[in-house]
Design a protein around this motif. Structure first.
Motif, mmCIF file in Angstrom:
data_model
loop_
_atom_site.group_PDB
_atom_site.id
_atom_site.type_symbol
_atom_site.label_atom_id
_atom_site.label_comp_id
_atom_site.label_asym_id
_atom_site.label_seq_id
_atom_site.Cartn_x
_atom_site.Cartn_y
_atom_site.Cartn_z
ATOM 1 N N ILE A 149 12.050 -37.687 127.600
ATOM 2 C CA ILE A 149 13.325 -38.026 126.980
ATOM 3 C C ILE A 149 14.185 -38.716 128.011
ATOM 4 C CG2 ILE A 149 15.337 -37.161 125.764
ATOM 5 C CD1 ILE A 149 13.581 -34.972 124.704
ATOM 6 N N LEU A 161 13.951 -43.634 117.387
ATOM 7 C CA LEU A 161 13.599 -42.475 116.573
ATOM 8 C C LEU A 161 13.250 -42.877 115.160
ATOM 9 C CD1 LEU A 161 16.275 -39.800 117.373
ATOM 10 C CD2 LEU A 161 13.840 -39.747 117.864
ATOM 11 N N ALA A 207 24.577 -41.070 112.345
ATOM 12 C CA ALA A 207 24.368 -39.709 112.830
ATOM 13 C C ALA A 207 23.563 -38.899 111.827
ATOM 14 C CB ALA A 207 25.707 -39.034 113.099
ATOM 15 N N VAL A 246 19.995 -39.771 112.171
ATOM 16 C CA VAL A 246 19.362 -39.101 113.316
ATOM 17 C C VAL A 246 19.022 -37.658 112.983
ATOM 18 C CG1 VAL A 246 19.619 -38.394 115.707
ATOM 19 C CG2 VAL A 246 20.637 -40.517 114.938
ATOM 20 N N LEU A 247 20.006 -36.955 112.421
ATOM 21 C CA LEU A 247 19.788 -35.535 112.161
ATOM 22 C C LEU A 247 18.654 -35.336 111.160
ATOM 23 C CD1 LEU A 247 23.462 -34.249 112.145
ATOM 24 C CD2 LEU A 247 21.756 -34.112 113.949
ATOM 25 N N THR A 278 15.266 -36.089 112.861
ATOM 26 C CA THR A 278 14.788 -35.044 113.773
ATOM 27 C C THR A 278 14.232 -33.855 113.026
ATOM 28 O OG1 THR A 278 16.927 -33.970 113.843
ATOM 29 C CG2 THR A 278 16.462 -35.572 115.564
ATOM 30 N N ALA A 279 14.640 -33.703 111.774
ATOM 31 C CA ALA A 279 14.210 -32.513 111.036
ATOM 32 C C ALA A 279 12.728 -32.648 110.707
ATOM 33 C CB ALA A 279 15.053 -32.367 109.776
ATOM 34 N N GLN A 280 11.903 -32.402 111.717
ATOM 35 C CA GLN A 280 10.447 -32.560 111.594
ATOM 36 C C GLN A 280 9.870 -31.767 110.427
ATOM 37 O OE1 GLN A 280 8.133 -34.381 112.776
ATOM 38 N NE2 GLN A 280 9.630 -35.544 113.934
ATOM 39 N N ALA A 281 10.508 -30.661 110.129
ATOM 40 C CA ALA A 281 9.935 -29.762 109.125
ATOM 41 C C ALA A 281 9.837 -30.448 107.770
ATOM 42 C CB ALA A 281 10.775 -28.496 109.014
ATOM 43 N N LEU A 325 19.229 -26.580 113.048
ATOM 44 C CA LEU A 325 18.344 -27.748 113.093
ATOM 45 C C LEU A 325 17.114 -27.434 113.933
ATOM 46 C CD1 LEU A 325 20.987 -30.574 113.502
ATOM 47 C CD2 LEU A 325 19.287 -30.461 111.685
ATOM 48 N N GLU A 356 15.363 -23.813 112.138
ATOM 49 C CA GLU A 356 14.902 -23.834 110.743
ATOM 50 C C GLU A 356 14.132 -25.110 110.437
ATOM 51 O OE1 GLU A 356 15.347 -21.070 109.409
ATOM 52 O OE2 GLU A 356 16.895 -20.306 110.754
ATOM 53 N N LEU A 357 14.560 -26.236 111.022
ATOM 54 C CA LEU A 357 13.942 -27.511 110.647
ATOM 55 C C LEU A 357 13.058 -28.094 111.753
ATOM 56 C CD1 LEU A 357 16.894 -29.144 108.713
ATOM 57 C CD2 LEU A 357 14.835 -28.114 107.787
ATOM 58 N N GLY A 358 12.905 -27.352 112.860
ATOM 59 C CA GLY A 358 11.987 -27.806 113.894
ATOM 60 C C GLY A 358 12.415 -29.070 114.611
ATOM 61 N N ALA A 359 13.711 -29.353 114.619
ATOM 62 C CA ALA A 359 14.193 -30.555 115.301
ATOM 63 C C ALA A 359 14.121 -30.364 116.816
ATOM 64 C CB ALA A 359 15.627 -30.857 114.890
ATOM 65 N N ASP A 360 13.957 -31.462 117.526
ATOM 66 C CA ASP A 360 14.060 -31.430 118.975
ATOM 67 C C ASP A 360 15.544 -31.246 119.321
ATOM 68 O OD1 ASP A 360 12.463 -32.848 121.624
ATOM 69 O OD2 ASP A 360 14.647 -32.748 121.657
ATOM 70 N N ILE A 398 17.320 -31.808 121.931
ATOM 71 C CA ILE A 398 17.988 -32.915 122.616
ATOM 72 C C ILE A 398 18.370 -34.012 121.626
ATOM 73 C CG2 ILE A 398 17.747 -34.662 124.408
ATOM 74 C CD1 ILE A 398 17.704 -31.898 125.549
ATOM 75 N N ILE A 399 17.395 -34.387 120.796
ATOM 76 C CA ILE A 399 17.642 -35.466 119.844
ATOM 77 C C ILE A 399 18.688 -35.032 118.821
ATOM 78 C CG2 ILE A 399 16.564 -37.040 118.233
ATOM 79 C CD1 ILE A 399 15.376 -37.384 120.925
ATOM 80 N N ALA A 400 18.564 -33.795 118.337
ATOM 81 C CA ALA A 400 19.553 -33.303 117.380
ATOM 82 C C ALA A 400 20.935 -33.295 118.026
ATOM 83 C CB ALA A 400 19.168 -31.900 116.911
ATOM 84 N N GLY A 403 22.358 -36.639 117.968
ATOM 85 C CA GLY A 403 22.847 -36.892 116.618
ATOM 86 C C GLY A 403 24.205 -36.253 116.381
ATOM 87 N N LEU A 404 24.363 -35.013 116.834
ATOM 88 C CA LEU A 404 25.639 -34.325 116.641
ATOM 89 C C LEU A 404 26.755 -35.012 117.431
ATOM 90 C CD1 LEU A 404 24.619 -30.548 116.642
ATOM 91 C CD2 LEU A 404 25.270 -31.979 114.716
#
Lengths: 384, 311
Positions: A95, A301, A343, A346-347, A350-353, B86, B89-93, B95-97, B100-101
């Motif tokens: 990163i 991303l 934003a 992005v969020l 990132t939500a891989q799930a 994030l 629950e959602l498996g976000a990285d 750093i990346i999340a 985003g915030l």
């Protein structure tokens, strides 16, 4: 005989999985963008604005006049280069937040050469570009080798380097490189020969400051795609990213692959700085890049770090940025809503799930149907 | 050189150091708590910004400084919980999340201010006031000490109490023990019955609260209004202090204080013949060198010492 049958079956299954993955990825990207636009719509509605008029300006504005198209292409060039610059270390699962320092170092190098070094015509364009790429690569090498050789956290290293380089840049533009006799803070102009040719000169349509840097960006993207997918170094970078332990076990020198990913990324971010100097502003300006460096991360991303897709994502993203400015001029909605939309993208990305869930569900449904088919065939055989 | 010494030894400078270090101290403690809980909180910047904006707006419209501060901290806590959700629950990285915030905070605060006040720059058109300062009767009259300590904002005092508080929390409480266990080895923690997620949510909420206080100080302590993107990278610097301090409360405290002192020095030296931009690079260069030295030492010693993976 049987083995080839199994092999072809395997290959078919692999291909279906890959195709399904691609379909899921694409539809997730589109759904993400759509969801972000819907959220932006709701925010505008909730704050008492007219979202329809705003979106009309946002989505059709940039194409209405040719110089707006130029504004878009100019922004897309910088942004896509920045996206490419982080996509490469991301491929090695590093990163890097260092695009900012790399861009400013590149801009400084390009400007210094383009202002002070007398060069013959073509070299006057190319040498500053090369200097910028080298400076950017150097800025990538520092955190890259710190991470690769010592295991120092690359996030902190790149953030520190950003803070340092931005301040040094600020000092140089306000001090030694400031145009003498001018009250405004900026450097002298670059030599005319060093400027990247405006696209309008070639195409005969007024395209503002859009320039051949756009083509350089496209070439860079293709080159990086070839590098990642078709060369041994690209393979090493990809392997390092997907499983460093396995890569190590397979004889890949992981630290070196990490280091290279930073150096290559840095060189590309340096080019973005050269583009701003030689193509857009024609000199060093304070705060040259704004928050662009972080937005490059969003682009990478969104494109899932595939260099060719980064171009598409960069074009899309800068289209939103250009549209946001027009929206602000024509309606009472501020351009900040575009940042909110970004934003949200992005969020969601990132939500891989979410895509995993979708893939798993698709896979399960397919398994169910094939089991049913098998069951039906079996049942038929049984009755007979 | 004499004049530099004069500046550094003046009570006004020491008072400035305490003031400038306040947001770093609070945000760095917030970053530390999250880091030890096993989720990097790179959203410190966005949490500070949101808290600063919400604080100024709520204080301005309600006329209550306390309500503003409370609202600001609440928003930052919510962002902390969002980051945790994030991630968990959602498996976000993380750093990346977090990036985003930060983007979200930058856009949403500017949008909110523009929508409410029609001003792109900030809330200076709104009267919102500042949090109270603390005067110390008795100490106030002591020559140098009084000038330095008395009259500081209440949040500056809170900032200096944050390090002992976090140290106490980490090493003296059950929750702190669980937090560190979860951050170092979540599986092992889960196997002995620690509710890993709940601890991480709580850690991120606390992290957000501390960052929120830092943000509130910017818009209601330093000055009495919110300016667009007024955090200006302080959240990232705080994060650097977390690592420079070796992920230990007192180390982080010293690192954050050092960043504050360096920034105050850069401001003071602006009046002398030293380029302030170059002076202000010193702490970052120091951090970079320290980071390299720390990593080098750890590598030479081998992986024997247990350290959080993020270092």
């Amino acid at each position: 005989m049987t083995s080839t049958l199994i092999e072809s079956e395997d290959r078919r299954e692999y291909r279906t999985t890959r195709r399904r993955g691609l379909v899921v990825d694409l539809s997730m990207t589109l759904a993400t963008i759509l969801a972000a636009l819907v959220i932006g719509f709701l925010v505008m509605l909730a704050t008492g604005k007219d979202p329809v008029a705003a979106y009309e300006a946002l989505l059709t504005g940039p194409l209405e006049r040719s110089f707006r198209v130029g504004r878009w292409l100019e922004d897309a060039t910088t942004l896509t280069l920045l996206g490419l610059s982080v996509a490469i270390p991301f491929r090695a699962r590093q990163i890097s937040l260092g695009a900012e320092s790399q861009l400013y170092a590149g801009a400084l190098a390009a400007a210094t050469v383009a202002i002070f070094l007398p060069l013959p015509p073509v070299a006057a364009v190319i040498v500053p570009l090369v200097a910028a790429a080298a400076a950017g690569a150097g800025m990538g090498f520092v955190p890259g080798s710190m991470k690769a050789r010592l295991g120092a956290n690359e996030i902190v290293a790149t953030l520190m380097l950003n803070a340092i380089v931005v301040r040094v840049y600020d000092y140089l533009v306000n001090g030694p490189l400031k145009e003498s006799g001018s009250s405004a803070v900026h450097s002298e102009r670059i030599q005319p020969d060093s400027a990247l040719t405006p696209l309008s000169e070639w195409l005969g349509i007024p395209l503002g400051r859009a320039n051949v840097g756009f083509l350089v960006m496209l070439l860079t993207a293709v080159a990086l795609w070839l590098l990642i997918t078709r060369t041994p170094l690209g393979y090493r970078i990809r392997m390092t990213g997907s499983n460093p332990h396995f890569a190590e076990y397979g004889g890949i020198r992981v630290p070196r692959a990490i280091e290279w990913s930073f150096v290559i990324g840095g060189a590309v971010a340096g080019l973005a700085g050269a583009h701003l100097v030689q193509g857009v502003y024609g000199r060093l300006e304070p705060g040259l890049a704004g928050s662009l460096a972080f937005e490059g991360i969003v682009v990478a991303l969104l494109a899932r770090n595939n260099p060719l897709v980064v171009v598409v994502a960069g074009l899309f993203y800068s289209y939103l940025r250009a549209g946001g400015d027009i929206m602000e001029q024509q309606t009472d909605v501020g351009t900040e809503i575009v940042v909110v939309i970004q934003a949200v993208i992005v969020l969601l990305v990132t939500a891989q799930a979410l895509p995993d869930l979708l893939k798993r569900r698709l896979a399960r449904r397919q398994a169910d149907t094939s089991r049913e088919q098998a069951g039906a065939a079996h049942g038929k055989a049984g009755t007979r | 050189m004499n004049s530099v010494l004069d500046v550094v030894l003046s009570s006004a400078f020491l008072a400035a150091v305490l003031r400038v270090a306040t947001p770093y101290l609070l945000a760095a403690m917030g970053g530390l708590v999250a880091e030890r809980a096993g989720i990097s909180n790179i959203a410190l910047e966005g949490q500070m910004l949101s808290a600063a904006c919400t604080g100024a707006l709520v204080a301005g419209y309600s006329g209550s400084v306390a309500a503003g501060a409370l609202a600001g901290v609440t928003v930052a806590v919510l962002l902390g919980l969002l980051l945790a959700a994030l991630r968990l629950e959602l498996g976000a990285d993380a750093i990346i999340a977090g990036i985003g915030l930060n983007l979200l905070a930058s856009g949403a605060t500017a949008y909110a201010v523009f929508t409410l006040l029609g001003d792109k720059g900030g809330t200076s058109g709104l009267k919102s006031g500042t949090l109270p300062t603390v005067t110390l009767p008795g100490i106030e009259d002591i020559p140098v000490v009084g000038d330095v300590l008395s009259g500081q904002n209440i949040l500056t005092w809170l900032a200096f109490l944050a390090a002992p508080f976090v140290a106490w929390l980490f090493y003296r409480t059950r929750f702190g023990f669980h937090l560190r266990a979860v951050g170092e080895m979540p599986d092992a923690a889960a196997s002995v019955g620690i509710a890993v997620r709940r601890v991480q949510y709580a850690g991120l909420a606390l992290s957000g609260a501390l960052a929120g206080l830092a943000g509130v100080f910017l818009s209601m302590g330093y000055v009495s209004f919110f300016v667009r993107d007024m955090t200006a990278g302080r959240g990232f610097i705080a994060l650097a202090a977390v690592f420079l301090g070796g992920l230990r409360p007192w180390g982080v405290f010293l690192a954050a204080l050092g960043f504050g002192a360096a920034e105050a020095l850069a401001v003071q030296l602006g009046t002398l013949d030293v380029p302030p931009q170059l002076v202000s690079t010193i702490p970052y260069a120091m951090t970079l060198v320290a980071l390299a030295l720390y990593a080098w030492r750890r590598k030479r010693r081998g992986a024997g010492e247990v350290a959080p993976a993020s270092l």
